[in-house]
Design a protein around this motif. Structure first.
Motif, short mmCIF file in Angstrom:
data_model
loop_
_atom_site.label_atom_id
_atom_site.label_comp_id
_atom_site.label_asym_id
_atom_site.label_seq_id
_atom_site.Cartn_x
_atom_site.Cartn_y
_atom_site.Cartn_z
N GLY A 35 49.36 -13.51 -4.90
CA GLY A 35 48.12 -13.58 -5.41
C GLY A 35 47.19 -12.56 -4.98
N LEU A 36 47.57 -11.67 -4.15
CA LEU A 36 46.66 -10.51 -3.96
C LEU A 36 46.95 -9.62 -4.89
CD1 LEU A 36 44.83 -8.72 -1.95
CD2 LEU A 36 47.16 -8.15 -1.07
N TYR A 53 39.70 1.21 -5.93
CA TYR A 53 40.57 2.31 -5.68
C TYR A 53 39.84 3.39 -5.02
CZ TYR A 53 44.08 -0.07 -8.61
OH TYR A 53 45.16 -0.84 -8.98
N TRP A 54 38.65 3.36 -4.88
CA TRP A 54 38.04 4.56 -4.02
C TRP A 54 38.24 4.74 -2.61
CZ3 TRP A 54 35.21 9.01 -5.58
CH2 TRP A 54 34.61 9.39 -4.64
N HIS A 55 38.49 3.47 -2.28
CA HIS A 55 38.60 3.17 -0.75
C HIS A 55 40.46 3.03 -0.47
CE1 HIS A 55 34.47 2.95 0.28
NE2 HIS A 55 34.35 2.15 -0.76
N VAL A 56 40.94 2.39 -1.48
CA VAL A 56 42.42 2.12 -1.28
C VAL A 56 43.33 2.66 -2.41
CG1 VAL A 56 44.25 0.49 -0.64
CG2 VAL A 56 41.87 0.19 0.17
N THR A 57 44.26 3.26 -2.15
CA THR A 57 44.88 3.88 -3.36
C THR A 57 45.99 2.90 -4.00
OG1 THR A 57 46.65 4.72 -1.85
CG2 THR A 57 44.78 6.20 -2.12
N GLY A 58 46.22 1.94 -3.31
CA GLY A 58 47.15 0.89 -4.00
C GLY A 58 47.64 -0.23 -3.23
N LYS A 59 48.35 -1.07 -3.80
CA LYS A 59 48.75 -2.15 -2.92
C LYS A 59 49.41 -1.93 -1.82
CE LYS A 59 50.20 -6.87 -3.84
NZ LYS A 59 50.73 -8.08 -4.55
N THR A 60 50.46 -1.31 -1.92
CA THR A 60 51.18 -0.89 -0.47
C THR A 60 50.24 -0.51 0.58
OG1 THR A 60 53.24 -0.48 -1.69
CG2 THR A 60 52.84 0.50 0.74
N ALA A 66 46.11 -4.55 5.69
CA ALA A 66 45.83 -5.83 6.24
C ALA A 66 46.62 -6.23 7.32
CB ALA A 66 46.06 -6.57 4.87
N MET A 67 47.94 -5.76 7.22
CA MET A 67 48.75 -6.12 8.66
C MET A 67 48.33 -5.39 9.89
SD MET A 67 52.69 -6.07 7.19
CE MET A 67 52.73 -4.67 6.36
N PRO A 113 58.35 -0.78 1.93
CA PRO A 113 59.23 0.30 2.09
C PRO A 113 58.79 0.88 3.67
CG PRO A 113 57.48 0.82 0.72
CD PRO A 113 57.66 -0.61 0.81
N ARG A 114 59.76 1.45 4.22
CA ARG A 114 59.56 1.97 5.57
C ARG A 114 58.70 3.44 5.30
NH1 ARG A 114 60.62 -2.60 6.40
NH2 ARG A 114 62.14 -3.29 8.09
N THR A 115 57.69 3.43 5.79
CA THR A 115 56.80 4.71 5.50
C THR A 115 56.68 5.20 6.91
OG1 THR A 115 55.70 3.51 3.79
CG2 THR A 115 54.59 5.75 4.68
#
Length: 233
Positions: A35-36, A53-60, A66-67, A113-115
């Motif tokens: 739902g996010l 999107y100005w502050h966060v590039t994408g859902k990942t 958030a974690m 994914p392991r970043t």
């Protein structure tokens, strides 16, 4: 005269990365990762997706942030004056409780994914590693010891969170455990003698107590290995 369609009340506070992440955590807690969406987040923040999107590039990136926001409070505090074992227990229980309160963390962490260098758990690993060093574990065994502790913490906390979600979806925890214990007792006695024997313990066990007991088992193995000089590369 046609009435004008009401519009959502616009945000009063300036939009910031911190507000976006806090709103994302709230959404994840209520509707889960599915739902996010940036649309749902924009509605919650009374803004447009483009502003987010100005502050966060994408859902990942948003999920990682958030974690990190959920795990960060477990790292607050000073280990001065406590034994390395107690420091590890406190940290482990803090992470366990954080994931229990936010079950999506366990499933999301396993799926992302392991970043390199961006995992929210890297700071947990660092904190554990420092205590492993304080236990005077031989250098060649420090990575193994810290990795074993982190893997146990995340594995058990993640499984507990999955069980919590399953119990919420079906019934309360006691009824859920009763049903599982009853199913265990009905297993083939030749194939599952141990599982049948511990079915009663499953029904009565305390998740946090069992988790800490497992931490103590690992710590006992680490300190025993240090005492008799065993060092595995």
């Amino acid at each position: 005269m046609a009435s004008r369609k009401s519009r959502p009340e616009r945000r009063q506070e300036p939009l910031s990365r911190e507000r976006i992440v806090a709103a994302a955590v709230e959404l994840l807690d209520t509707v889960g990762e599915g739902g996010l969406t940036f649309r749902a987040l924009a509605e919650r923040l009374a803004t447009g997706p483009g502003a987010i999107y100005w502050h966060v590039t994408g859902k990942t990136e948003l999920l990682l942030a958030a974690m990190d926001a959920v795990i960060a409070p477990t790292l607050v505090g000073d280990d001065t004056g406590v034994t390395p074992q107690d420091a590890i227990r406190a940290l482990a229980l803090g992470v366990f409780d954080a994931i229990d309160a936010h079950p999506w963390v366990g499933t999301t962490l396993a799926r992302l994914p392991r970043t390199p260098g961006k995992s929210p758990m890297l700071r947990v690993f660092e904190r554990i590693g420092r205590q492993v060093q304080a236990l005077r574990v031989p250098e060649s065994a420090q990575f193994t010891a810290a990795s074993a502790l982190l893997s146990y913490i995340l594995g058990v906390a993640g499984q507990n969170a999955a069980n919590t979600l399953a119990a919420r979806a079906n019934t309360d925890r006691a009824a859920f455990l009763d049903a599982v214990a009853a199913a265990w007792r009905e297993l083939d006695p030749d194939q599952y003698p141990f599982t049948r024997d511990v079915a009663g313990q499953l029904r009565e066990h305390d998740d946090r107590a069992e988790f800490l007991a497992g931490i103590d088992l690992i710590l006992a193995g680490i300190t025993a290995g240090r005492a008799d000089g065993r060092t595995r590369p």
